[in-house]
Design a protein around this motif. Structure first.
Motif, PDB file in Angstrom:
ATOM      1  N   PRO A   1       0.831  -1.202   0.072  1.00  0.00           N
ATOM      2  CA  PRO A   1      -0.172   0.057  -0.074  1.00  0.00           C
ATOM      3  C   PRO A   1       0.869   1.231   0.023  1.00  0.00           C
ATOM      4  CG  PRO A   1      -0.619  -1.541   1.782  1.00  0.00           C
ATOM      5  CD  PRO A   1       0.567  -2.111   1.411  1.00  0.00           C
ATOM      6  N   SER A   2       1.860   1.246   0.568  1.00  0.00           N
ATOM      7  CA  SER A   2       2.973   2.418   0.612  1.00  0.00           C
ATOM      8  C   SER A   2       3.400   2.761  -0.594  1.00  0.00           C
ATOM      9  CB  SER A   2       4.034   2.258   1.586  1.00  0.00           C
ATOM     10  OG  SER A   2       3.489   1.715   2.865  1.00  0.00           O
ATOM     11  N   ARG A   3       3.454   1.636  -1.516  1.00  0.00           N
ATOM     12  CA  ARG A   3       4.102   1.976  -2.918  1.00  0.00           C
ATOM     13  C   ARG A   3       3.067   2.661  -3.828  1.00  0.00           C
ATOM     14  NH1 ARG A   3       5.841  -3.647  -2.763  1.00  0.00           N
ATOM     15  NH2 ARG A   3       8.120  -3.430  -1.913  1.00  0.00           N
ATOM     16  N   LYS A   4       1.738   2.476  -3.302  1.00  0.00           N
ATOM     17  CA  LYS A   4       0.619   3.334  -4.213  1.00  0.00           C
ATOM     18  C   LYS A   4       0.722   4.918  -3.801  1.00  0.00           C
ATOM     19  CE  LYS A   4      -2.112  -0.565  -4.485  1.00  0.00           C
ATOM     20  NZ  LYS A   4      -3.483  -1.305  -3.796  1.00  0.00           N
ATOM     21  N   ILE A   5       1.399   5.291  -2.569  1.00  0.00           N
ATOM     22  CA  ILE A   5       1.292   6.577  -2.015  1.00  0.00           C
ATOM     23  C   ILE A   5       2.750   7.198  -2.516  1.00  0.00           C
ATOM     24  CG2 ILE A   5       1.310   7.862   0.075  1.00  0.00           C
ATOM     25  CD1 ILE A   5      -0.324   5.797   1.257  1.00  0.00           C
ATOM     26  N   VAL A   6       3.819   6.420  -2.095  1.00  0.00           N
ATOM     27  CA  VAL A   6       5.212   6.847  -2.386  1.00  0.00           C
ATOM     28  C   VAL A   6       5.767   6.170  -3.718  1.00  0.00           C
ATOM     29  CG1 VAL A   6       7.377   7.204  -1.476  1.00  0.00           C
ATOM     30  CG2 VAL A   6       5.316   7.351  -0.144  1.00  0.00           C
ATOM     31  N   SER A   7       5.917   7.102  -4.616  1.00  0.00           N
ATOM     32  CA  SER A   7       6.386   6.380  -5.928  1.00  0.00           C
ATOM     33  C   SER A   7       7.942   6.438  -5.817  1.00  0.00           C
ATOM     34  CB  SER A   7       5.930   7.079  -7.085  1.00  0.00           C
ATOM     35  OG  SER A   7       6.393   8.635  -7.059  1.00  0.00           O
ATOM     36  N   PRO A   8       8.624   5.253  -6.523  1.00  0.00           N
ATOM     37  CA  PRO A   8      10.084   5.355  -6.534  1.00  0.00           C
ATOM     38  C   PRO A   8      10.609   6.395  -6.885  1.00  0.00           C
ATOM     39  CG  PRO A   8       9.135   3.385  -7.686  1.00  0.00           C
ATOM     40  CD  PRO A   8       7.930   4.282  -7.436  1.00  0.00           C
ATOM     41  N   ILE A   9      11.828   6.801  -6.173  1.00  0.00           N
ATOM     42  CA  ILE A   9      12.657   7.989  -6.389  1.00  0.00           C
ATOM     43  C   ILE A   9      13.764   7.709  -7.398  1.00  0.00           C
ATOM     44  CG2 ILE A   9      13.906   9.785  -5.587  1.00  0.00           C
ATOM     45  CD1 ILE A   9      11.966   9.971  -3.232  1.00  0.00           C
ATOM     46  N   GLY A  10      13.791   7.860  -8.513  1.00  0.00           N
ATOM     47  CA  GLY A  10      15.295   7.645  -9.413  1.00  0.00           C
ATOM     48  C   GLY A  10      15.051   6.252  -9.707  1.00  0.00           C
ATOM     49  N   GLY A  11      13.837   5.431  -9.448  1.00  0.00           N
ATOM     50  CA  GLY A  11      14.159   3.906  -9.656  1.00  0.00           C
ATOM     51  C   GLY A  11      14.193   3.559  -8.505  1.00  0.00           C
ATOM     52  N   VAL A  12      14.329   3.940  -7.414  1.00  0.00           N
ATOM     53  CA  VAL A  12      14.841   3.095  -6.193  1.00  0.00           C
ATOM     54  C   VAL A  12      13.473   3.186  -5.272  1.00  0.00           C
ATOM     55  CG1 VAL A  12      16.170   3.235  -3.979  1.00  0.00           C
ATOM     56  CG2 VAL A  12      17.033   3.964  -6.101  1.00  0.00           C
ATOM     57  N   ASP A  13      12.966   2.178  -4.965  1.00  0.00           N
ATOM     58  CA  ASP A  13      11.945   2.074  -3.849  1.00  0.00           C
ATOM     59  C   ASP A  13      12.394   2.311  -2.226  1.00  0.00           C
ATOM     60  OD1 ASP A  13       9.521   1.186  -2.650  1.00  0.00           O
ATOM     61  OD2 ASP A  13       9.903  -1.059  -2.839  1.00  0.00           O
TER      62      ASP A  13
END
Length: 99
Positions: free
Chosen positions: A54-66
């Protein structure tokens, strides 16, 4: 041991283990070829994925890094300090101090 001490020990252990698992999950992000569905990686992935998905739906990867495992290490550390720290809620209740 009274019930507050048992709750404190149990909660402290659970939060500590989850923090440890999230730290391992951070390390696993460095190895994208690791199959999280196979042992021993699934021991780390199964308990952490319900928090991370669920956190990935809110915070997208930054520079391709989760970065969600890093956020959850911070959240778990914060919860442990608020609940069990030197002036935490359970600690103060065990000492009999009023809020």
């Amino acid at each position: 041991m009274d019930s507050l001490a048992i709750a404190s020990w149990s909660l402290g252990s659970a939060l500590g283990i989850m923090t440890f698992l999230f730290i391992f999950r951070i390390v696993l992000t460095w190895y994208p070829q690791a199959d999280l569905k196979r042992f021993p990686f699934n021991v780390i992935a199964v308990p952490t994925e319900p928090f991370l998905a669920p956190s990935r739906k809110i915070v997208s990867p930054i520079g391709g890094v989760d970065i969600t495992p890093i956020l959850w290490v911070g959240i778990m550390s914060f919860l442990r300090e608020i609940i069990l720290g030197q002036q935490g809620l359970l600690t103060m209740m065990m000492e009999g101090k009023s809020f």
